[in-house]
Design a protein around this motif. Structure first.
Motif: not given
Ligand SMILES: *[C@@H]1O[C@H](CO)[C@@H](O)[C@H](O)[C@H]1NC(C)=O
Ligand SMILES: *[C@@H]1O[C@H](CO)[C@@H](O)[C@H](O)[C@H]1NC(C)=O
Ligand SMILES: *[C@@H]1O[C@H](CO)[C@@H](O)[C@H](O)[C@H]1NC(C)=O
Ligand SMILES: *[C@@H]1O[C@H](CO)[C@@H](O)[C@H](O)[C@H]1NC(C)=O
Length: 324
Positions: A145-161
């Protein structure tokens, strides 16, 4: 959907043991350093130390004083799991801690959505305090139901870059299942030679019946640029529900991304070789010595059989205190 563990851990571990005995003070110092300055358990996994840095004395007989070289690459391994799956996390933490050293930085995070139960909030808090390897996303727990999207899409905000590749926190990001085990040396051997851009790596399922080519959900890797693209794409955001591994293949197909397709039918798209990432050997798969990962190790029998094949307990020491 299926992955396999690395086979050749034993001889390397024996070598490491000898080296480690000679270098106990060095390892203690490294441990103290890692604990003091990072507070993060994953730095204790020896993931960013090279064995060669400890084994090559200089010509004048002094031990090499140069610091170990940096990791060849940085991998964020996101293992999607559920709050109450304490045993799968325990198994993986043990197996990761017992891996031979590798020349890459592998940071493991167990990925959850919002916890809803009070008991889980308390017990998972213990794991965070002890291991700091938990990532809780802003989502309601789900698989397709979109957990994989939640995972990938949250990473730039969490880790920066940086958005244009500068200062990226990781070279690669993996999504893995919590019943997949890895042989880190073989995983590193495969990933170190891969492109750092537009990479889509995994157990390849060819396009068929309107479905795109995709990498099976047991474990697949995207380069960091694709993670940033996923996080910023409005069309991806609009298409998050469905079998999670197929959906990722659709994002990349529809977005014209992921051109560097790399199959774990090693080394590249060679369909004559046996897969090195596979489901616990249900036909047509078989254990092979150069295995990267094995998947669907849901019960103790299958896990133990797999660990025996790969000699994972070969370093076991006899003692008067126990017998098996
Ligand atoms: C495990 O150890 C045995 C005995 O040393 C060896 O023959 C076998 O090749 C090893 N298996 C793997 C997968 O490395
Ligand atoms: C997850 O939990 C946070 C913090 O309690 C809350 O703000 C958020 O709305 C929750 N998200 C979902 C999808 O339930
Ligand atoms: C891209 O990188 C350059 C320097 O390499 C930097 O000046 C610029 O701000 C970056 N752009 C973005 C969008 O991050
Ligand atoms: C999102 O999906 C809806 C319904 O399928 C569609 O009408 C809309 O155009 C889509 N938006 C984008 C940005 O793709």
């Amino acid at each position: 959907m299926a992955l396999s563990p690395p086979p050749s851990a034993l001889p390397q571990m024996r070598t490491l043991e000898k080296v480690a005995l000679l270098l106990v003070p060095v390892f203690l110092a490294a441990l103290i350093f890692a604990l003091n300055f990072s507070g993060e358990f994953h730095l204790l996994s020896r993931g960013n130390l090279r064995l060669s840095a400890f084994t090559s004395p200089t010509p004048d007989g002094q031990s090499a004083a140069a610091p170990p070289p940096g990791p060849e690459f940085r991998l964020l391994m996101g293992i999607l799991t559920l709050g109450n799956r304490y045993l799968p996390r325990h198994r993986l933490r043990m197996l990761h801690a017992l891996q031979p050293p590798v020349a890459a930085q592998i940071d493991v995070k167990f990925v959850l959505c919002n916890l809803s139960r009070d008991d889980e909030k308390t017990l998972v808090a213990l794991e965070v305090m002890l291991y700091d390897d938990i990532l809780i996303l802003n989502c309601k727990e789900n698989m397709n139901g979109g957990k994989t999207y939640s995972f990938f899409s949250s990473l730039p905000g969490l880790f920066g870059g940086g958005a244009n590749g500068s200062g990226r926190p990781y070279d690669f990001v993996m999504k893995a299942d919590d019943d997949t085990i890895f042989m880190f040396p073989k995983l590193v051997e495969s990933l170190r030679i891969q492109p750092r851009e537009d990479l889509y790596w995994g157990h390849l399922v060819p396009a068929a019946n309107g479905l795109p080519l995709f990498m099976a959900g047991m474990a697949y890797v995207l380069s960091w640029d694709l993670v940033e693209w996923i996080a910023s794409s409005e069309t991806v955001k609009n298409h998050t529900v469905g079998p999670e591994d197929t959906v990722v293949g659709e994002w990349l197909r529809d977005g014209g991304r992921g051109k560097n397709v790399r199959s774990t039918r090693a080394p590249h798209l060679n369909f004559d070789t046996k897969p090195v990432s596979y489901d616990y050997p249900y036909p047509p798969y078989t254990f092979v010595p150069n295995t990267i990962s094995v998947h669907r190790l849901k019960d103790d029998d299958k896990l133990a059989e797999t660990l025996r094949y790969f000699n994972v307990t070969a370093g076991f020491k006899p003692s008067k205190f126990y017998h098996l």
